[in-house]
Design a protein around this motif. Structure first.
Motif, mmCIF file in Angstrom:
data_model
loop_
_atom_site.group_PDB
_atom_site.id
_atom_site.type_symbol
_atom_site.label_atom_id
_atom_site.label_comp_id
_atom_site.label_asym_id
_atom_site.label_seq_id
_atom_site.Cartn_x
_atom_site.Cartn_y
_atom_site.Cartn_z
ATOM 1 N N LYS A 183 0.828 -1.204 0.000
ATOM 2 C CA LYS A 183 0.000 0.000 0.000
ATOM 3 C C LYS A 183 0.868 1.262 0.000
ATOM 4 N N ARG A 184 1.818 1.265 0.894
ATOM 5 C CA ARG A 184 2.693 2.415 1.036
ATOM 6 C C ARG A 184 3.530 2.618 -0.234
ATOM 7 N N TYR A 185 4.003 1.499 -0.762
ATOM 8 C CA TYR A 185 4.798 1.548 -1.989
ATOM 9 C C TYR A 185 3.994 2.189 -3.112
ATOM 10 N N THR A 186 2.776 1.732 -3.285
ATOM 11 C CA THR A 186 1.947 2.253 -4.374
ATOM 12 C C THR A 186 1.670 3.743 -4.177
ATOM 13 N N SER A 187 1.332 4.107 -2.960
ATOM 14 C CA SER A 187 1.017 5.508 -2.702
ATOM 15 C C SER A 187 2.230 6.410 -2.956
ATOM 16 N N LEU A 188 3.404 5.996 -2.473
ATOM 17 C CA LEU A 188 4.604 6.809 -2.692
ATOM 18 C C LEU A 188 4.940 6.893 -4.177
ATOM 19 N N PHE A 189 4.770 5.742 -4.861
ATOM 20 C CA PHE A 189 5.091 5.710 -6.287
ATOM 21 C C PHE A 189 4.183 6.670 -7.066
ATOM 22 N N LEU A 190 2.910 6.628 -6.760
ATOM 23 C CA LEU A 190 1.971 7.495 -7.477
ATOM 24 C C LEU A 190 2.282 8.961 -7.218
ATOM 25 N N LYS A 191 2.614 9.293 -5.947
ATOM 26 C CA LYS A 191 2.835 10.691 -5.579
ATOM 27 C C LYS A 191 4.098 11.272 -6.213
ATOM 28 N N SER A 192 5.108 10.447 -6.420
ATOM 29 C CA SER A 192 6.353 11.014 -6.948
ATOM 30 C C SER A 192 6.627 10.576 -8.387
ATOM 31 N N ILE A 193 6.916 9.298 -8.579
ATOM 32 C CA ILE A 193 7.382 8.825 -9.876
ATOM 33 C C ILE A 193 6.302 8.938 -10.952
ATOM 34 N N PHE A 194 5.077 8.569 -10.599
ATOM 35 C CA PHE A 194 4.010 8.602 -11.593
ATOM 36 C C PHE A 194 3.762 10.032 -12.077
ATOM 37 N N ILE A 195 3.655 10.948 -11.133
ATOM 38 C CA ILE A 195 3.379 12.361 -11.478
ATOM 39 C C ILE A 195 4.456 12.901 -12.411
ATOM 40 N N ILE A 196 5.719 12.694 -12.019
ATOM 41 C CA ILE A 196 6.788 13.291 -12.822
ATOM 42 C C ILE A 196 6.822 12.640 -14.210
ATOM 43 N N SER A 197 6.554 11.345 -14.283
ATOM 44 C CA SER A 197 6.558 10.679 -15.585
ATOM 45 C C SER A 197 5.465 11.246 -16.481
ATOM 46 N N LEU A 198 4.304 11.464 -15.885
ATOM 47 C CA LEU A 198 3.187 12.045 -16.623
ATOM 48 C C LEU A 198 3.574 13.411 -17.198
ATOM 49 N N PHE A 199 4.163 14.244 -16.366
ATOM 50 C CA PHE A 199 4.585 15.586 -16.796
ATOM 51 C C PHE A 199 5.597 15.487 -17.927
ATOM 52 N N ILE A 200 6.520 14.533 -17.794
ATOM 53 C CA ILE A 200 7.540 14.383 -18.834
ATOM 54 C C ILE A 200 6.874 14.047 -20.163
ATOM 55 N N PHE A 201 5.908 13.130 -20.129
ATOM 56 C CA PHE A 201 5.194 12.780 -21.357
ATOM 57 C C PHE A 201 4.544 14.015 -21.972
ATOM 58 N N ILE A 202 3.842 14.767 -21.156
ATOM 59 C CA ILE A 202 3.129 15.936 -21.681
ATOM 60 C C ILE A 202 4.113 16.922 -22.296
ATOM 61 N N ILE A 203 5.128 17.270 -21.520
ATOM 62 C CA ILE A 203 6.051 18.309 -21.989
ATOM 63 C C ILE A 203 6.857 17.849 -23.189
ATOM 64 N N GLN A 204 7.381 16.617 -23.129
ATOM 65 C CA GLN A 204 8.229 16.148 -24.227
ATOM 66 C C GLN A 204 7.438 15.930 -25.524
ATOM 67 N N THR A 205 6.289 15.281 -25.409
ATOM 68 C CA THR A 205 5.593 14.954 -26.661
ATOM 69 C C THR A 205 4.863 16.145 -27.262
ATOM 70 N N PHE A 206 4.341 17.019 -26.426
ATOM 71 C CA PHE A 206 3.567 18.126 -26.978
ATOM 72 C C PHE A 206 4.380 19.402 -27.185
ATOM 73 N N LEU A 207 5.355 19.627 -26.312
ATOM 74 C CA LEU A 207 5.949 20.961 -26.290
ATOM 75 C C LEU A 207 7.407 21.051 -26.709
ATOM 76 N N VAL A 208 8.207 20.016 -26.391
ATOM 77 C CA VAL A 208 9.636 20.150 -26.680
ATOM 78 C C VAL A 208 9.936 19.821 -28.146
ATOM 79 N N TYR A 209 9.396 18.718 -28.603
ATOM 80 C CA TYR A 209 9.679 18.298 -29.979
ATOM 81 C C TYR A 209 8.498 18.611 -30.891
#
Lengths: 246, 287, 209
Positions: free
Chosen positions: A51-77
């Motif tokens: 439970k703790r693992y999933t919650s921590l993962f969603l709060k940090s790694i998932f969020i940043i990965s999502l942002f990277i997708f948005i910024i890289q695919t739509f805005l950088v290239y």
């Protein structure tokens, strides 16, 4: 089983972390890397911290990965457009870059979150001491882990006291800013005042002794640790070879 | 016999201050003695303890003049490690006396021995003994941070006792303790004395202190040594009106003498309850 | 005053060593407090800055890096940003050694320099490892810059300067406020504390020794 993994010697688990970090950096593609999320999830389940693992993962790694997708695919290239939505254009170069980047972040992040959820700092410190690491470093590490909760609770006490003495903590921004110093100041200054005597306390406990310190309650590798370490190392070498050279 | 502790014309000034905190301190302590230090607040009692442990000037810096020797060897020739094994220091404030790196009382007590590189078996044995000696078995698995002031003080004492130094400095160890805690600490001092340890004690509870000390040093508010010797002898030269407080027994004696209820002795006064009772009994018998 | 030996080999004395946990905790507590008070800025650098000023660049760097590692146990993204803490601490520490924090002009210059250093170093980590993203609200500013056609590096550095300047300055001012309340007898024992002792006391000490 839920007790078995947390009780393993830190180095045993560290081998796995190291192996996964190296493999995810050097193995091309992204399937191996993304699958580490599941591997770590299974490990977390086995260690009773899913439970703790999933919650921590969603709060940090998932969020940043999502942002990277948005910024890289739509805005950088802006080349190799493979689709568009409203004013945003999806770049396949950007998508590829995001996959490469986030897959590594997911793999390394996931295994680290798992590691720190199943390994006590106290045990890490003991392992470092056994391995002959610098005593001052270990001391500072342990001391910090003990002080943070102490200082947090001290701040809560002082914050309550200041509120009852009329320091405003609600209201407009300036008011709230002004309450910052009377709340934080006493906490730090008390700790700093106590620092002098704590130095003398440590000197009285022979902290400056240059000899290698011992541990009253030793933390040692068990047979399971030796066996597991070798299994992990061999498997990781196998994956590395298969992933990088084949 | 070589004196264990010897101070010769010691003068000390803290950095960033003008006035000296200690002046003309001169005394010798032989092994197995219990020495008391008294004086008003700010007279330099703690400063003097720090000089004997070499925290002055090593940590506090400032100007230290005169000589301090332990076992005939100047203090600055000792290493920190040697000093931590020779002189145990128990501070006034219980809250600063935990290492902050151990999460059980038992390990906290063993921390000094860990630093000295003693084997884990020996540490465990020694710690168990200390826990037994100071009745700490109820709290041995607690986090030192969560203890009360009195409990922290006992743990700090246990941690120093575990190292087994020759000299103990107690700097107002009971100022934050209730009467029960105070009694406990004085019991420990009594035990140390019977084991032949040397004890330096700073304490405001004069009546209690007088029951244990062999030698007394008096500091005035300028940090100057104004008396040194056996308490019953040096306190004879003080009267109640002077700045230093006197033990109850001495004050009762002086008042009775002033009213000619008992004869005045100029070279020796009673300092403990037992002694004043004895003095009065003796006088009654001779009459 | 006798000359002190300073530098990485001498700075980690016991008193300075004990400041590291305090610095890390201060940053953690400062961050918590800024969320409790719903401030628009994060007081999460204050400990690193304070320790760098009075205990020097290297002890400050240790404080900063340790802070990131501690946060990293719960949020691994924080670990590579230890590089930013390192750069900020080194800049602050050396500026403190060069007496920049003792007068108002120096403070302003130092503030700007540290700001540029942390904005740039943060951009390095964020662009190289995370494609310009940090996983926080400021990513929207970066996105806005990118949408107007700016390059990734310019966008991220600009974002960091915009969002970081006030942050850096407030952290620095708060650290200085705390330092001014630290008793001189404590500062005198630290390798870099001398400049923060009131002038009157420094003169007195110099005249007496």
């Amino acid at each position: 089983m839920t007790h078995f993994i947390p009780r393993l010697y830190p180095t045993t688990k560290a081998w796995l972390v190291l192996g996964i970090i190296l493999c995810s950096i050097f193995i091309p593609g992204y399937w191996f890397q993304y699958s580490i999320f599941l591997v770590a999830l299974v490990l977390a389940m086995l260690s009773g911290v899913a439970k703790r693992y999933t919650s921590l993962f969603l709060k940090s790694i998932f969020i940043i990965s999502l942002f990277i997708f948005i910024i890289q695919t739509f805005l950088v290239y802006h080349d190799h457009i493979i689709g568009s939505w409203y004013i945003f254009k999806v770049s396949s170069t950007g998508l590829q870059a995001s996959l490469t980047m986030t897959s590594k972040i997911v793999a390394i992040g996931a295994i680290l979150i798992w590691f720190f959820q199943v390994t006590q700092v106290k045990d890490i410190a003991a392992a470092m001491q056994n391995a002959g690491w610098n005593k001052k470093l270990i001391f500072v590490m342990l001391s910090t882990m003990q002080l943070i909760p102490q200082m947090t609770s001290m701040m809560n006490t002082i914050a309550d006291a200041q509120r009852s003495r009329g320091v405003e903590t609600e209201g407009n921004l300036i008011t709230r800013m002004k309450s910052f110093v009377p709340m934080l100041g006493p906490v730090v200054l008390t700790s700093i005042e106590q620092n002098e005597e704590r130095v003398l306390t440590l000197e009285s406990r022979a902290f400056s002794n240059r000899q290698r310190p011992t541990l009253m309650v030793p933390v040692n590798k068990t047979k399971a640790d030796y066996l597991l370490s070798w299994i992990i190392i061999i498997i990781m070498l196998g994956i590395f070879y298969w992933g990088v050279f084949k | 016999m070589n004196p264990l502790i010897e101070l010769n014309d010691v003068l000390y000034r803290y950095p960033l201050t003008r006035k000296s905190a200690l002046r003309h301190i001169q005394f010798k302590v032989t092994s197995g003695m219990v020495m008391g230090i008294i004086g008003v607040n700010g007279s330099g009692k703690t400063t003097l303890c720090n000089v004997i442990r070499s925290f002055i000037p090593n940590f506090y810096q400032g100007d230290l003049q005169g000589t301090v020797t332990l076992k005939g060897k100047p203090l600055n020739q000792y290493s920190e490690t040697e000093l931590s094994q020779l002189v145990g220091y128990i501070f006034q404030n219980p809250f600063t006396q935990i290492s902050g790196v151990k999460d059980t009382v038992a390990e906290e007590i063993g921390y000094g021995l860990e630093n000295l590189g003693v084997s884990s078996k020996k540490i465990q044995k020694r710690v168990a003994k200390m826990i037994d000696l100071l009745n700490l078995s109820d709290i041995k698995d607690k986090n030192p941070f969560d203890l009360s002031g009195g409990q922290k003080q006992m743990v700090a004492i246990a941690a120093i006792l575990a190292i087994n130094p020759e000299i103990f400095i107690f700097d107002e160890p009971t100022s934050q303790l209730d009467p029960a805690g105070t009694t406990k600490i004085f019991k420990i001092i009594q035990q140390l004395k019977s084991q032949g340890k040397t004890v330096i004690l700073v304490e405001h509870k004069l009546d209690l202190m007088m029951q244990y000390i062999d030698q007394l040093l008096v500091l005035d508010e300028q940090g100057q040594q104004i008396a040194w010797g056996k308490p019953e002898e040096i306190l004879a030269s003080f009267t109640e009106n002077q700045t230093i407080a006197l033990p109850t027994a001495t004050r009762v004696y002086q008042r009775m003498a002033a009213q000619h209820l008992i004869p005045i002795a100029t070279n020796k006064v009673p300092v403990t309850q037992d002694e004043i009772v004895q003095t009065i009994q003796n006088f009654q018998e001779t009459r | 005053m006798r000359k002190r030996k300073i530098g990485i080999r001498y700075d980690f004395n016991l008193l300075a060593l004990l400041l590291i946990p305090i610095g890390v905790s201060l940053s953690v507590v400062g961050y918590q407090l800024s969320t409790v008070l719903k401030l628009p800025i994060f007081i999460d650098l204050i400990g690193t800055v304070m320790v760098s000023m009075i205990a020097g660049p290297w002890v400050g760097a240790a404080t900063g890096i340790l802070g990131n590692l501690v946060n990293g146990m719960l949020n691994p993204i924080s670990i590579p940003f230890a590089f930013v803490s390192l750069c900020t601490a080194l800049a602050t520490g050396y500026l403190s050694r060069w007496k920049m924090y003792t007068n108002i002009v120096g403070i302003v210059i130092a503030g700007l320099l540290v700001d540029v250093v942390s904005a740039t170093s943060s951009a390095v980590v964020s662009v190289l490892l995370f494609g310009g993203v940090t996983g926080t609200g400021t990513d929207f500013i970066t996105a806005a810059f990118l949408a107007t056609g700016q390059q990734i590096w310019t966008s991220v550095i600009s974002t960091n300067l915009i969002s970081g300047t006030i942050n850096t300055i407030i952290n620095m001012v708060l650290a200085l406020l705390i330092i001014h309340n630290i008793p001189p007898r404590f500062l005198v024992k630290l390798n870099y504390g001398w400049n923060y002792i009131p002038k009157k006391l420094r003169r007195l000490e110099e005249s007496l020794s």
